[in-house]
Design a protein around this motif. Structure first.
Motif, mmCIF file in Angstrom:
data_model
loop_
_atom_site.group_PDB
_atom_site.id
_atom_site.type_symbol
_atom_site.label_atom_id
_atom_site.label_comp_id
_atom_site.label_asym_id
_atom_site.label_seq_id
_atom_site.Cartn_x
_atom_site.Cartn_y
_atom_site.Cartn_z
ATOM 1 N N PHE A 282 0.820 -1.206 0.000
ATOM 2 C CA PHE A 282 0.000 0.000 0.000
ATOM 3 C C PHE A 282 0.854 1.256 0.000
ATOM 4 C CE2 PHE A 282 -1.631 3.536 2.480
ATOM 5 C CZ PHE A 282 -2.752 3.883 1.736
ATOM 6 N N TYR A 283 1.818 1.321 0.909
ATOM 7 C CA TYR A 283 2.613 2.543 1.019
ATOM 8 C C TYR A 283 3.470 2.780 -0.219
ATOM 9 C CZ TYR A 283 1.173 3.351 5.819
ATOM 10 O OH TYR A 283 0.422 3.627 6.938
ATOM 11 N N ALA A 284 3.988 1.736 -0.822
ATOM 12 C CA ALA A 284 4.761 1.905 -2.048
ATOM 13 C C ALA A 284 3.886 2.475 -3.166
ATOM 14 C CB ALA A 284 5.370 0.574 -2.469
ATOM 15 N N ALA A 285 2.693 1.888 -3.322
ATOM 16 C CA ALA A 285 1.797 2.356 -4.381
ATOM 17 C C ALA A 285 1.264 3.757 -4.101
ATOM 18 C CB ALA A 285 0.637 1.376 -4.551
ATOM 19 N N ALA A 286 0.895 4.027 -2.850
ATOM 20 C CA ALA A 286 0.348 5.334 -2.496
ATOM 21 C C ALA A 286 1.397 6.431 -2.633
ATOM 22 C CB ALA A 286 -0.202 5.294 -1.076
ATOM 23 N N THR A 287 2.642 6.137 -2.250
ATOM 24 C CA THR A 287 3.712 7.124 -2.400
ATOM 25 C C THR A 287 3.952 7.437 -3.869
ATOM 26 O OG1 THR A 287 4.766 6.329 -0.372
ATOM 27 C CG2 THR A 287 6.107 7.670 -1.843
ATOM 28 N N ALA A 288 3.937 6.410 -4.702
ATOM 29 C CA ALA A 288 4.114 6.626 -6.137
ATOM 30 C C ALA A 288 2.973 7.467 -6.708
ATOM 31 C CB ALA A 288 4.199 5.286 -6.858
ATOM 32 N N ALA A 289 1.736 7.159 -6.308
ATOM 33 C CA ALA A 289 0.586 7.910 -6.814
ATOM 34 C C ALA A 289 0.630 9.360 -6.345
ATOM 35 C CB ALA A 289 -0.713 7.240 -6.356
ATOM 36 N N TRP A 290 1.025 9.570 -5.087
ATOM 37 C CA TRP A 290 1.133 10.939 -4.576
ATOM 38 C C TRP A 290 2.221 11.715 -5.326
ATOM 39 C CZ3 TRP A 290 -1.817 13.392 -0.819
ATOM 40 C CH2 TRP A 290 -1.370 14.655 -0.428
ATOM 41 N N ALA A 291 3.364 11.068 -5.536
ATOM 42 C CA ALA A 291 4.466 11.724 -6.240
ATOM 43 C C ALA A 291 4.070 12.099 -7.664
ATOM 44 C CB ALA A 291 5.693 10.815 -6.252
ATOM 45 N N GLN A 292 3.335 11.220 -8.318
ATOM 46 C CA GLN A 292 2.917 11.501 -9.689
ATOM 47 C C GLN A 292 2.027 12.731 -9.747
ATOM 48 O OE1 GLN A 292 0.790 8.289 -11.612
ATOM 49 N NE2 GLN A 292 1.595 8.910 -13.608
ATOM 50 N N ARG A 293 1.257 12.952 -8.686
ATOM 51 C CA ARG A 293 0.333 14.089 -8.682
ATOM 52 C C ARG A 293 0.975 15.365 -8.158
ATOM 53 N NH1 ARG A 293 -5.685 14.304 -5.850
ATOM 54 N NH2 ARG A 293 -6.134 16.467 -6.387
ATOM 55 N N PHE A 294 1.780 15.253 -7.102
ATOM 56 C CA PHE A 294 2.263 16.448 -6.428
ATOM 57 C C PHE A 294 3.768 16.680 -6.552
ATOM 58 C CE2 PHE A 294 -1.682 15.507 -4.052
ATOM 59 C CZ PHE A 294 -2.321 16.719 -4.235
ATOM 60 N N VAL A 295 4.507 15.679 -7.024
ATOM 61 C CA VAL A 295 5.951 15.853 -7.209
ATOM 62 C C VAL A 295 6.318 15.283 -8.574
ATOM 63 C CG1 VAL A 295 8.165 15.695 -5.991
ATOM 64 C CG2 VAL A 295 6.048 15.202 -4.760
ATOM 65 N N PRO A 296 5.829 15.890 -9.661
ATOM 66 C CA PRO A 296 5.983 15.279 -10.985
ATOM 67 C C PRO A 296 7.427 15.041 -11.387
ATOM 68 C CG PRO A 296 5.196 17.547 -11.131
ATOM 69 C CD PRO A 296 5.081 17.150 -9.701
ATOM 70 N N HIS A 297 8.361 15.905 -10.975
ATOM 71 C CA HIS A 297 9.755 15.728 -11.391
ATOM 72 C C HIS A 297 10.433 14.572 -10.680
ATOM 73 C CE1 HIS A 297 10.007 18.179 -7.756
ATOM 74 N NE2 HIS A 297 11.264 17.828 -7.637
ATOM 75 N N GLU A 298 9.798 14.020 -9.610
ATOM 76 C CA GLU A 298 10.381 12.902 -8.900
ATOM 77 C C GLU A 298 9.551 11.633 -9.018
ATOM 78 O OE1 GLU A 298 11.290 13.704 -4.881
ATOM 79 O OE2 GLU A 298 12.464 15.490 -5.294
ATOM 80 N N SER A 299 8.449 11.683 -9.762
ATOM 81 C CA SER A 299 7.531 10.544 -9.762
ATOM 82 C C SER A 299 8.179 9.288 -10.322
ATOM 83 C CB SER A 299 6.275 10.902 -10.570
ATOM 84 O OG SER A 299 6.627 11.227 -11.916
ATOM 85 N N SER A 300 9.075 9.410 -11.318
ATOM 86 C CA SER A 300 9.696 8.212 -11.878
ATOM 87 C C SER A 300 10.582 7.516 -10.857
ATOM 88 C CB SER A 300 10.504 8.575 -13.134
ATOM 89 O OG SER A 300 11.522 9.510 -12.799
ATOM 90 N N ASP A 301 11.283 8.299 -10.015
ATOM 91 C CA ASP A 301 12.108 7.713 -8.974
ATOM 92 C C ASP A 301 11.255 6.988 -7.945
ATOM 93 O OD1 ASP A 301 14.315 8.798 -10.198
ATOM 94 O OD2 ASP A 301 14.292 10.619 -8.983
ATOM 95 N N ILE A 302 10.125 7.618 -7.588
ATOM 96 C CA ILE A 302 9.262 6.996 -6.591
ATOM 97 C C ILE A 302 8.621 5.734 -7.133
ATOM 98 C CG2 ILE A 302 7.206 7.342 -5.171
ATOM 99 C CD1 ILE A 302 9.565 8.883 -4.191
ATOM 100 N N ARG A 303 8.238 5.764 -8.416
ATOM 101 C CA ARG A 303 7.601 4.573 -9.010
ATOM 102 C C ARG A 303 8.554 3.389 -8.977
ATOM 103 N NH1 ARG A 303 5.157 8.265 -12.661
ATOM 104 N NH2 ARG A 303 6.825 7.947 -14.177
ATOM 105 N N ALA A 304 9.847 3.654 -8.994
ATOM 106 C CA ALA A 304 10.813 2.554 -8.971
ATOM 107 C C ALA A 304 10.777 1.801 -7.660
ATOM 108 C CB ALA A 304 12.226 3.091 -9.226
ATOM 109 N N LEU A 305 10.174 2.419 -6.620
ATOM 110 C CA LEU A 305 10.080 1.761 -5.323
ATOM 111 C C LEU A 305 8.934 0.763 -5.266
ATOM 112 C CD1 LEU A 305 10.597 4.878 -3.013
ATOM 113 C CD2 LEU A 305 12.308 3.162 -3.667
#
Length: 306
Positions: A282-305
């Protein structure tokens, strides 16, 4: 400066779903920014503080997998800092003092506002004691806001968009030291955030109206202004904000995942079905989804988690 965020519950009872939404949003924003997430117990209001509630809140957060990166802080242990800040404001030089004593009772203020409303004037504190107590005894201490032309505070909220408030017409001079001798929320939160180095504040939209006052106080103290993000509040069936006062049920911390998934939906996060498998997923997916919405320049790094 490295991202530093915080969750600041009041220990007036057990953690409920509305508080979980704010806690989750602040935690996700910190993680999406590779930052630090803190917890501050806002137990300023002694009469409303429930014994053992702070410890219960911290225990619930832990069972939900929401662990602060530094030891929690209690506002009730920080009165010296509030007094020092108050003294500094009181000693500030200028053509008019920033602080002044107020002898008005709540009834007198309400009567003044009712009279002002009848004249289609401002509903803010009418400034009765700006020029002196007029024979009254001092009850509270207020912070003088600028005159109307200079009182507009503007800021960009990361969820709610562009915001502005005229402190002179919308609020008036506001209280920093209450009539009961307790420090006001506005003072304590600004002092605490500044001393903790908070860079980003993520909280419920019910506190949006306080933000202009806090920004003005930050400017008076010459401390940095954090970025703000106010998430939509959770309401009950009657349309009231979900809170302990409106009968919000305590969280079931024996089964955290369903509540976390519901909180993510309230935050408009679209998660894959795999997020329901475990807290880690849950936390991995939710962090990636949050990053994609609110931290677009870092979303690819977060999705890798994921």
């Amino acid at each position: 400066m490295r991202y530093r965020g915080r969750f600041a519950p009041s220990p007036t009872g057990p953690l409920h779903f509305g508080s979980l939404v704010s806690a989750l949003a602040s935690w996700l924003d910190a993680r999406a920014h590779h930052g630090v997430w803190l917890v501050r117990i806002e137990d300023l209001d002694g009469p409303r503080t429930v014994p053992g509630a702070a410890e219960a809140i911290l225990g619930t957060l832990a069972r939900f997998g929401l662990h602060p990166d530094e030891p929690p802080v209690w506002q009730s242990q920080r009165y010296t800092h509030y007094q020092q800040t108050f003294d500094a404001l009181q000693a500030s030089a200028g053509p008019r003092p920033l602080l002044y004593p107020c002898g008005c009772t709540r009834k007198e203020i309400a009567d003044s506002l009712l009279h002002a409303h009848a004249r289609h004037a401002t509903l803010a504190y009418p400034g009765t004691c700006r020029t002196g107590l007029h024979g009254r005894s001092a009850r509270a201490w207020r912070l003088r806001v600028p005159d109307e032309a200079a009182a507009v505070i503007r800021f960009d909220d990361r969820w709610q968009g562009a915001q502005s408030q005229n402190l002179a017409t919308g609020v008036g001079d506001f209280v920093l030291l209450r009539a009961d001798g307790q420090w006001a929320y506005q003072l304590a939160v600004v002092v605490d955030d500044a001393q903790a180095g908070i860079t980003d504040i993520v909280r419920g939209a019910d506190l949006l109206d306080s933000t202009a006052r806090q920004i003005y106080l930050q400017r008076c103290l010459q401390v940095p202004t954090p970025r703000y993000l106010h998430v939509p509040v959770v309401t009950n069936a009657a349309g009231e904000k979900l809170s302990k006062q409106t009968g919000a049920a305590p969280l079931d911390d024996t089964a955290p995942l369903p509540a976390l998934l519901a909180a993510a939906r309230h935050l408009e996060l679209v998660l894959p079905t795999a997020a329901a498998v475990s807290l880690e997923a849950f936390y991995a997916a939710a962090t990636a989804a949050w990053a994609q919405r609110f931290v677009p320049h870092e979303s690819s790094d977060i999705r890798a988690l994921r």
